[in-house]
Design a protein around this motif. Structure first.
Motif, PDB file in Angstrom:
ATOM      1  N   LYS A  86       1.006  -1.199  -0.265  1.00  0.00           N
ATOM      2  CA  LYS A  86      -0.146   0.086  -0.020  1.00  0.00           C
ATOM      3  C   LYS A  86       1.038   1.254  -0.009  1.00  0.00           C
ATOM      4  CE  LYS A  86      -1.090  -0.497   5.049  1.00  0.00           C
ATOM      5  NZ  LYS A  86      -0.405  -1.341   5.408  1.00  0.00           N
ATOM      6  N   GLN A  87       1.497   1.418  -1.221  1.00  0.00           N
ATOM      7  CA  GLN A  87       2.338   2.602  -1.351  1.00  0.00           C
ATOM      8  C   GLN A  87       2.074   3.793  -0.683  1.00  0.00           C
ATOM      9  OE1 GLN A  87       3.026   4.093  -5.409  1.00  0.00           O
ATOM     10  NE2 GLN A  87       5.114   4.425  -4.858  1.00  0.00           N
ATOM     11  N   THR A  88       2.934   4.356   0.104  1.00  0.00           N
ATOM     12  CA  THR A  88       2.696   5.189   1.228  1.00  0.00           C
ATOM     13  C   THR A  88       3.033   6.859   0.807  1.00  0.00           C
ATOM     14  OG1 THR A  88       3.344   3.500   2.809  1.00  0.00           O
ATOM     15  CG2 THR A  88       3.518   5.794   3.460  1.00  0.00           C
ATOM     16  N   THR A 153       4.603   3.495   9.509  1.00  0.00           N
ATOM     17  CA  THR A 153       5.523   2.889   8.742  1.00  0.00           C
ATOM     18  C   THR A 153       6.809   2.812   9.093  1.00  0.00           C
ATOM     19  OG1 THR A 153       6.056   2.731   6.470  1.00  0.00           O
ATOM     20  CG2 THR A 153       5.879   4.995   7.339  1.00  0.00           C
ATOM     21  N   SER A 163      -2.304   5.884   2.053  1.00  0.00           N
ATOM     22  CA  SER A 163      -2.201   5.501   0.816  1.00  0.00           C
ATOM     23  C   SER A 163      -3.444   5.314   0.277  1.00  0.00           C
ATOM     24  CB  SER A 163      -1.665   3.983   1.348  1.00  0.00           C
ATOM     25  OG  SER A 163      -1.676   3.254   0.050  1.00  0.00           O
ATOM     26  N   THR A 168      -0.144   4.191  -5.470  1.00  0.00           N
ATOM     27  CA  THR A 168      -0.561   5.627  -4.989  1.00  0.00           C
ATOM     28  C   THR A 168       0.429   6.393  -5.841  1.00  0.00           C
ATOM     29  OG1 THR A 168      -0.679   4.756  -2.693  1.00  0.00           O
ATOM     30  CG2 THR A 168      -0.271   7.067  -3.162  1.00  0.00           C
ATOM     31  N   GLY A 472       7.567   6.571   2.522  1.00  0.00           N
ATOM     32  CA  GLY A 472       6.786   7.327   1.724  1.00  0.00           C
ATOM     33  C   GLY A 472       6.948   8.903   2.206  1.00  0.00           C
TER      34      GLY A 472
END
Length: 691
Positions: A86-88, A153, A163, A168, A472
């Motif tokens: 879940k790309q931050t 994170t 995210s 993302t 992120g």
């Protein structure tokens, strides 16, 4: 999250980009040595079409500047093609009680090597840059009261992460491309930057004046070259992904460190990178952070005969300790030397790397729970460390198998791999230790300007992060500095003038043509593939996350020899279509040599393990423990406290690297900033001055 329909999952993973952009048209032609070169003019040019570059272009256009985007490949690069579970996007918290910008700045710079004013700029800027993305259509998840949903994170104790799922940054690129099209910003596609141009302005100051690019179109000159004249260049070319063999970057990510070095521009902290587990570059390169490991899959290796090894059981004392540290890789994803101690989560990374050196392949199996440590109880969800058990309980992720827990917590993670032909519910996933991000880059001030006036850097090209950063934070930094750079150029930068002669680009064009002619059908030269293998193997074997203090000097010598050969005309290409890659590998040979030069200097001066690199040293003061006792081959130097308070810079002048150690810039006393007193500085543009 398991309640999501297939349509919703598909929309968040299969992100399609808009088409139909305004194609840049050249303004005039430079005639030189019997060839014709198209000349483009603009107030500013942005090189690169990642999230940071596109934001800079949009903000420049909104401020009334004539801006041109030059890109080697639209829809390419890390923003469009890379990510994680879940790309931050890391910003100031906006739910609950909000955030304190000074505390956020402290968290951003806590790893050391980061200017305090830069950290504060990123903290304050995170609010309005995030709001700008939402205004453009980025659908960040909110609760029913309007607070953005958050989670924790790596290097983040406050839970400031949010995210849109694994895509993302791709979604950020999509909404920004929509705005580029809406604003009718012209694109020069297939354009690779080969050399920056410089000239003296009316005050006698040397500044950036544009660049020479290879366009791939040879309709007007033999090698497809063109000139862009502009007083403002924004480098948004990303990181040097091709520098490492073991890399999770998409292919053909070269960055622009070598391009900057050739012009004497200062780079900062280029030995600071991130490394972590991910699927190999030869397959579908992706970071295996977050829920991929938080669901606690079985991680094992297999030899060439297919025999399996429960290798993590050789490092952890109990099954509970093993399983809990697999989970912690989720928010402690990048390798860190300190986490190899006290049976921490980075023992997982070290153990995986050891299996790779033994010639074994490593897999993550979502259909099996971890095998037990010999002599201990089997895996059981009721026997996990308290923080791990609480997290899984809070997410209703107590199903029997990892795939079921993943389906509950993050079905998008499953859909993403399915989109690329990998069914996590049917077969194990191969993984490796990979280079993922460079935290250093072009040294910039608080407005994103480099040591060469008129040349700016944003995104991964800019060295703003220091040694480590919360997961992120790079996406946020790229957006903040894209806006800051645009504001500076609009408020204090120069504008293009039609009277600026193109002839001063002639010498640069002659130099480039000479390099190309030397390389075409050069029987004694190295092929691009040989140069690639030479650079990548050396960097992965001697300057990866495992770095031996005893070996770094010899690696640096070999890098210098390659650089010397390359710059003496030792590259061979077979046709003009390879011109772009010729210069990319030429630049990367220089950049690789610079990284190893800085790393050698740091190590010889006694520098220790920090960030995502461990400095192995038989005389080091730290050694990891394993189930079988201490591991002497992994003895390492600890980081020195004094190294946290400086940044290392390097420039290239007269064929020599110049290294410096600079004290970090301090944060100004914000208590002395008063509305009535400081408003005039904003109105008059004094905020852009260096005083």
């Amino acid at each position: 999250m398991s309640r999501l329909s297939a349509d919703i999952l598909d929309a968040l993973t299969r992100v399609n980009f808009p088409k139909g952009f305004n194609t840049a048209e050249f303004n005039d032609v430079l005639e030189l040595d019997g060839e014709s070169y198209p000349v483009y003019r603009a107030d500013a040019v942005v090189v690169g079409t990642g999230a940071a570059g596109l934001r800079a272009a949009v903000e420049l256009r909104r401020r009334g500047l004539d801006v041109l985007i030059a890109t080697a490949g639209l829809y390419m690069g890390t923003s469009a093609c890379s990510g994680s579970d879940k790309q931050t996007l890391f910003t100031a918290a906006t739910s609950g009680k909000g955030d304190n910008f000074l505390k956020l700045a402290e968290a951003l710079g806590s790893g050391g090597g980061m200017d305090a004013d830069t950290a504060y700029v990123e903290a304050v800027g995170s609010i309005h840059t995030l709001a700008g993305l939402q205004y453009l259509g980025l659908e960040l998840p909110e609760d029913k009261l309007g607070g953005i949903l958050r989670y924790q994170t790596d290097h983040d104790e406050a839970g400031r992460a949010t995210s849109c799922g694994p895509r993302t940054s791709r979604l950020m690129v999509k909404v920004l491309l929509d705005e580029v099209r809406q604003l009718n910003i012209p694109l020069l596609s297939g354009a690779t930057a080969l050399k920056l141009l410089r000239r003296h302005d009316d005050t006698g100051t040397e500044r950036c004046a544009g660049l020479v690019v290879a366009t791939g179109s040879r309709s007007q000159n033999t090698y497809g070259l063109a000139v862009i004249l502009t007083p403002n260049v924004v480098q948004a070319t990303g990181g040097p992904g091709e520098m490492y063999r073991d890399s999770v970057y998409p292919k053909k990510c070269f960055g622009s460190l070598g391009l900057a070095l050739e012009e004497g521009i200062s780079l900062a902290n280029i030995i600071e990178s991130q490394f972590g587990i991910g699927t190999p570059r030869t397959a579908f390169p992706w970071n295996l952070s977050g829920t991929y490991v938080q669901v606690i899959p079985y991680i094992y290796s297999a030899d060439e005969r297919g025999r399996e090894y429960n290798f993590l059981a050789e490092y952890y004392r109990t099954t509970q300790e093993l399983a809990s540290n697999i989970f912690r890789k989720g928010y402690q994803w990048p390798f860190h030397a300190t986490r190899t101690l006290d049976f921490g989560s980075s023992l997982v990374d070290m153990a995986i790397a050891k299996q790779q050196t033994l010639g074994r392949k490593v897999f993550m199996d979502f259909l099996r729970n971890p095998e037990p440590v010999p002599g201990d109880l089997p895996f059981d969800l009721s026997r996990l460390d308290e923080d791990v058990r609480t997290y899984l309980e809070n997410n209703d992720a107590l199903a029997g198998l990892p795939i079921e827990r993943l389906r509950q917590m993050n079905p998008l993670a499953i859909s993403l791999y399915g989109m690329h032909g990998y069914d996590l519910a049917a077969a194990p996933l191969q993984l490796a230790m990979n280079n993922q991000h460079m935290n250093g880059g072009i040294e910039v001030d608080i407005w994103g300007q480099s040591s060469l006036p008129g040349c700016h850097a944003v995104g991964e090209a800019a060295g703003t992060h220091g040694v480590t950063r919360p997961g992120g934070a790079a996406l946020n930094a790229g957006q903040v500095f894209a806006v800051r750079t645009a504001r500076y150029i609009a408020g204090a930068g120069q504008r293009a003038t039609p009277e600026t002669p193109a002839a001063f680009a002639g010498e640069a064009l002659r130099q480039i043509n000479t390099v190309i002619r030397q390389s075409i059908n050069n029987d004694g030269g190295m092929s691009l593939r040989d140069i690639r293998d030479d650079i990548q193997n050396r960097m992965s074997d001697y300057a990866g996350f495992l770095c031996s203090a005893a070996d770094i000097s010899s690696a640096r010598v070999q890098a210098d020899l390659l650089k010397g050969k390359v710059y003496a005309g030792g590259i061979a290409i077979s046709h003009a279509a390879e011109v772009s890659e010729l210069f990319m590998w030429r630049h990367l040979a220089l950049a690789s040599s610079a990284v190893l030069t800085m790393l050698e200097h740091y190590v010889l001066e006694g520098g220790g393990s920090r960030g995502a690199r461990i400095i192995l040293d038989s005389a080091g003061g730290c050694v990891p423990d394993t189930r079988h006792g201490i591991c002497e081959e992994w003895r390492f130097r600890p980081e020195r406290e004094e190294d946290k308070h400086v940044k290392l810079t390097i420039s290239y002048k007269e064929d020599t690297f110049v290294l410096n150690k600079k004290p970090l810039r301090k944060m100004i006393d914000s208590s002395k900033i008063v509305f009535e007193k400081n408003w005039p500085d904003f109105l008059t543009g004094k905020i852009y001055s260096s005083n």
